[in-house]
Design a protein around this motif. Structure first.
Motif, mmCIF file in Angstrom:
data_model
loop_
_atom_site.group_PDB
_atom_site.id
_atom_site.type_symbol
_atom_site.label_atom_id
_atom_site.label_comp_id
_atom_site.label_asym_id
_atom_site.label_seq_id
_atom_site.Cartn_x
_atom_site.Cartn_y
_atom_site.Cartn_z
ATOM 1 N N MET A 199 0.940 -1.280 0.145
ATOM 2 C CA MET A 199 -0.086 -0.051 0.141
ATOM 3 C C MET A 199 0.863 1.335 0.108
ATOM 4 S SD MET A 199 -3.023 -1.248 2.708
ATOM 5 C CE MET A 199 -3.722 0.604 3.046
ATOM 6 N N TYR A 200 1.868 1.215 0.665
ATOM 7 C CA TYR A 200 2.718 2.429 0.891
ATOM 8 C C TYR A 200 3.491 2.659 -0.292
ATOM 9 C CZ TYR A 200 6.861 5.277 1.360
ATOM 10 O OH TYR A 200 8.136 6.006 1.336
ATOM 11 N N GLU A 201 3.826 1.678 -1.186
ATOM 12 C CA GLU A 201 4.609 1.561 -2.445
ATOM 13 C C GLU A 201 3.479 1.978 -3.516
ATOM 14 O OE1 GLU A 201 8.245 -1.528 -2.036
ATOM 15 O OE2 GLU A 201 6.307 -2.170 -3.174
ATOM 16 N N GLN A 202 2.148 2.130 -3.194
ATOM 17 C CA GLN A 202 1.099 2.389 -3.992
ATOM 18 C C GLN A 202 0.753 3.960 -3.740
ATOM 19 O OE1 GLN A 202 -1.609 -0.665 -4.018
ATOM 20 N NE2 GLN A 202 -0.350 -2.106 -4.922
ATOM 21 N N GLY A 203 1.570 4.366 -2.876
ATOM 22 C CA GLY A 203 1.116 5.884 -2.665
ATOM 23 C C GLY A 203 -0.023 5.972 -1.495
ATOM 24 N N ILE A 204 -0.257 5.251 -0.585
ATOM 25 C CA ILE A 204 -1.395 5.102 0.339
ATOM 26 C C ILE A 204 -0.445 5.119 1.805
ATOM 27 C CG2 ILE A 204 -3.205 3.952 1.509
ATOM 28 C CD1 ILE A 204 -3.592 2.570 -1.287
ATOM 29 N N PRO A 205 -0.732 6.343 2.347
ATOM 30 C CA PRO A 205 0.131 6.656 3.608
ATOM 31 C C PRO A 205 -0.892 5.821 4.728
ATOM 32 C CG PRO A 205 -1.181 8.620 2.975
ATOM 33 C CD PRO A 205 -1.296 7.585 2.127
ATOM 34 N N PHE A 206 -0.030 5.503 5.984
ATOM 35 C CA PHE A 206 -0.725 4.812 6.950
ATOM 36 C C PHE A 206 -0.037 4.849 8.318
ATOM 37 C CE2 PHE A 206 1.330 1.470 4.755
ATOM 38 C CZ PHE A 206 2.122 0.945 5.897
ATOM 39 N N LYS A 207 -0.597 4.666 9.317
ATOM 40 C CA LYS A 207 0.138 4.120 10.662
ATOM 41 C C LYS A 207 -0.284 2.916 11.079
ATOM 42 C CE LYS A 207 2.964 8.044 11.661
ATOM 43 N NZ LYS A 207 2.590 8.853 10.215
ATOM 44 N N ILE A 208 0.531 2.037 11.498
ATOM 45 C CA ILE A 208 0.339 0.810 12.046
ATOM 46 C C ILE A 208 -0.101 1.326 13.591
ATOM 47 C CG2 ILE A 208 1.030 -1.305 13.155
ATOM 48 C CD1 ILE A 208 2.649 -1.618 10.389
ATOM 49 N N THR A 209 -1.062 0.818 14.179
ATOM 50 C CA THR A 209 -1.610 1.345 15.402
ATOM 51 C C THR A 209 -1.646 0.090 16.441
ATOM 52 O OG1 THR A 209 -3.899 1.068 14.861
ATOM 53 C CG2 THR A 209 -2.659 3.272 14.556
ATOM 54 N N GLY A 210 -1.528 -1.457 15.909
ATOM 55 C CA GLY A 210 -1.608 -2.410 16.725
ATOM 56 C C GLY A 210 -1.570 -3.679 16.036
ATOM 57 N N VAL A 211 -1.404 -4.640 16.769
ATOM 58 C CA VAL A 211 -1.379 -6.241 16.190
ATOM 59 C C VAL A 211 -2.513 -6.821 16.447
ATOM 60 C CG1 VAL A 211 1.317 -6.058 16.080
ATOM 61 C CG2 VAL A 211 0.150 -6.952 18.015
ATOM 62 N N VAL A 212 -2.776 -7.627 15.545
ATOM 63 C CA VAL A 212 -4.221 -8.450 15.665
ATOM 64 C C VAL A 212 -3.886 -10.051 15.525
ATOM 65 C CG1 VAL A 212 -6.235 -8.794 14.489
ATOM 66 C CG2 VAL A 212 -4.999 -6.577 14.500
ATOM 67 N N GLN A 213 -3.203 -10.452 14.833
ATOM 68 C CA GLN A 213 -3.044 -12.097 14.697
ATOM 69 C C GLN A 213 -1.793 -12.526 13.961
ATOM 70 O OE1 GLN A 213 -4.201 -14.997 15.424
ATOM 71 N NE2 GLN A 213 -6.117 -14.560 14.602
ATOM 72 N N ALA A 214 -1.281 -13.618 14.467
ATOM 73 C CA ALA A 214 -0.083 -14.142 13.873
ATOM 74 C C ALA A 214 -0.253 -14.978 12.539
ATOM 75 C CB ALA A 214 0.612 -15.284 15.183
ATOM 76 N N VAL A 215 0.581 -15.342 11.993
ATOM 77 C CA VAL A 215 0.439 -15.953 10.773
ATOM 78 C C VAL A 215 -0.447 -17.283 11.018
ATOM 79 C CG1 VAL A 215 2.710 -15.379 9.691
ATOM 80 C CG2 VAL A 215 2.673 -17.248 11.213
ATOM 81 N N LEU A 216 -1.209 -17.371 9.767
ATOM 82 C CA LEU A 216 -2.426 -18.282 9.763
ATOM 83 C C LEU A 216 -2.225 -19.581 8.559
ATOM 84 C CD1 LEU A 216 -5.289 -15.796 10.447
ATOM 85 C CD2 LEU A 216 -4.448 -17.596 11.882
ATOM 86 N N GLY A 217 -1.178 -19.005 7.675
ATOM 87 C CA GLY A 217 -1.135 -19.969 6.605
ATOM 88 C C GLY A 217 -0.597 -21.416 6.580
ATOM 89 N N SER A 218 -0.850 -22.106 5.510
ATOM 90 C CA SER A 218 -0.339 -23.294 5.305
ATOM 91 C C SER A 218 -0.637 -23.706 3.724
ATOM 92 C CB SER A 218 -1.118 -24.601 6.228
ATOM 93 O OG SER A 218 -2.400 -24.509 5.800
ATOM 94 N N ILE A 219 0.298 -24.975 3.458
ATOM 95 C CA ILE A 219 0.131 -25.345 2.096
ATOM 96 C C ILE A 219 -0.430 -26.941 2.356
ATOM 97 C CG2 ILE A 219 1.362 -26.250 0.209
ATOM 98 C CD1 ILE A 219 3.594 -24.445 0.680
ATOM 99 N N VAL A 220 -1.683 -27.016 1.470
ATOM 100 C CA VAL A 220 -2.399 -28.428 1.635
ATOM 101 C C VAL A 220 -2.258 -29.093 0.223
ATOM 102 C CG1 VAL A 220 -4.754 -29.452 1.892
ATOM 103 C CG2 VAL A 220 -3.881 -27.428 3.583
ATOM 104 N N VAL A 221 -2.030 -30.478 0.697
ATOM 105 C CA VAL A 221 -2.018 -31.509 -0.473
ATOM 106 C C VAL A 221 -3.028 -32.443 -0.344
ATOM 107 C CG1 VAL A 221 0.402 -30.885 -1.271
ATOM 108 C CG2 VAL A 221 -0.035 -32.706 0.316
ATOM 109 N N PRO A 222 -3.439 -33.201 -1.498
ATOM 110 C CA PRO A 222 -4.340 -34.386 -1.184
ATOM 111 C C PRO A 222 -3.504 -35.670 -0.214
ATOM 112 C CG PRO A 222 -4.234 -33.948 -3.434
ATOM 113 C CD PRO A 222 -3.384 -32.997 -2.908
#
Length: 347
Positions: free
Chosen positions: A113-136
């Motif tokens: 977002m910053y690289e696309q010209g959208i300014p912001f401030k981070i004000t708090g954290v919410v969640q840790a990583v949730l991802g995974s790779i799944v196969v049959p």
């Protein structure tokens, strides 16, 4: 009659009769004390009755769901309108167009977002990583390297996919964008459909979509995002995935709301870990998924986070730097942590 200057907050503003000045001082002091006791604050910025628009994804599994549905900000007197999005990148567009004043956002997409010209401030954290790779379950694929040449599905605009790109590149010197047959899913449910229909050999997603597949008994985890984080950097701390971001106007004019939001997020985390039944009920209402799947996904959640510590900030800056070094982010700002700290975090 001799006149004297009266007092208001240290400023000499209105002429009054001598001898009355201290009387006015006393009245103002008592009024100030009364206002504090009643919780009234006279300050510039938004009043609690004005609408605040806060965005989060419908299938983002961010724990902001609890803040919303349990009214943790409403009970503080705020008028918050929650906007739900099917795809996380849509929130960035809405935030950039000032249709949202606060939103959840992944660390990686915030950098974009910053690289696309959208300014912001981070004000708090919410969640840790949730991802995974799944196969049959019966797939011959046993390692990340064996994904080369395979059909891999992902929501390409998601931060989870971005994180997998740069962590896999660091660990295996493999670019999944070039070394696999990458198939784009339009949304998390679409990703599940691609896998169920046999259109892909592996799926990169985040809770609760991989869990929807694994819970059928016909699929298995190949690797989880937290595992890659620990393998890449030898760190055991949960990698921050989701943060709250706000516009500069919000940061300057309504800092109390942002503090209260972090406090509400803390309460959400406490409820998450002390009342699974309530947490599952809320997540089921928002995601509209079956209760058994939500309960299983709850058990797979890495960590619900809150607040904004120096450790959080250092880790976010570190993630941005790694994302730049491995080609996902482009700006040189990510290689200048102290400059980035001043730009993206309120002093």
């Amino acid at each position: 009659m001799k006149m004297s200057s009266s007092w208001r907050g240290g400023d000499l503003i209105y002429p009054v009769k001598e001898g009355q000045a201290m009387g006015y001082v006393g009245k103002w002091m008592w009024l100030s004390v009364l206002c504090v006791l009643m919780g009234v604050v006279f300050a510039p910025g938004l009043s609690r009755s004005e609408e605040i628009r806060l965005g989060y994804p419908k299938l983002g599994w961010s724990s902001t769901e609890l803040v919303d549905r349990l009214g943790l900000l409403t009970e503080k007197g705020y008028n918050v309108k929650y906007e739900l999005f099917q795809v996380p990148s849509q929130m960035g567009v809405a935030f950039g167009a000032k249709k949202l004043q606060v939103t959840t956002m992944s660390v990686a997409l915030a950098g974009k977002m910053y690289e696309q010209g959208i300014p912001f401030k981070i004000t708090g954290v919410v969640q840790a990583v949730l991802g995974s790779i799944v196969v049959p379950k019966d797939s011959a694929i046993q390692s990340v390297l064996e994904l080369k040449g395979k059909k891999v599905g992902a929501v390409l605009g998601s931060s989870t996919f971005a994180d997998f790109v740069w962590m896999i590149k660091k660990i295996y010197d493999m670019d999944i964008r070039q070394d696999t047959q990458l198939i784009s899913a339009t949304s998390p449910p679409d990703l599940a459909t691609l896998m169920l229909n046999g259109a892909i050999d592996a799926a990169i997603g985040w809770v609760p979509i991989p869990e929807k597949l694994v819970s059928t008994g016909n699929y298995r985890y190949l690797v989880k995002q937290q595992e890659l984080w620990e393998q890449a950097y030898g760190r055991k701390d949960p990698a921050v995935l989701v943060v709250y971001i706000a516009g500069d106007d919000m940061v300057q004019n309504n800092p109390q709301f942002l503090r209260d939001l972090n406090e509400a997020q803390k309460r959400a985390a406490e409820i998450w870990y002390t009342d699974k039944e309530k947490a599952v009920k809320v997540m089921q209402e928002v995601t509209e998924l079956p209760k058994d799947l939500v309960s299983y996904s709850y058990d797979q959640t890495t960590r619900v986070l809150y607040g904004l510590t120096e450790e959080h900030i250092d880790q976010i800056l570190f993630q941005w730097k790694e994302a730049q070094l491995h080609g996902f982010l482009k700006s040189d700002i990510w290689l200048k942590p102290e400059e980035a700290r001043k730009l993206f975090f309120k002093p």
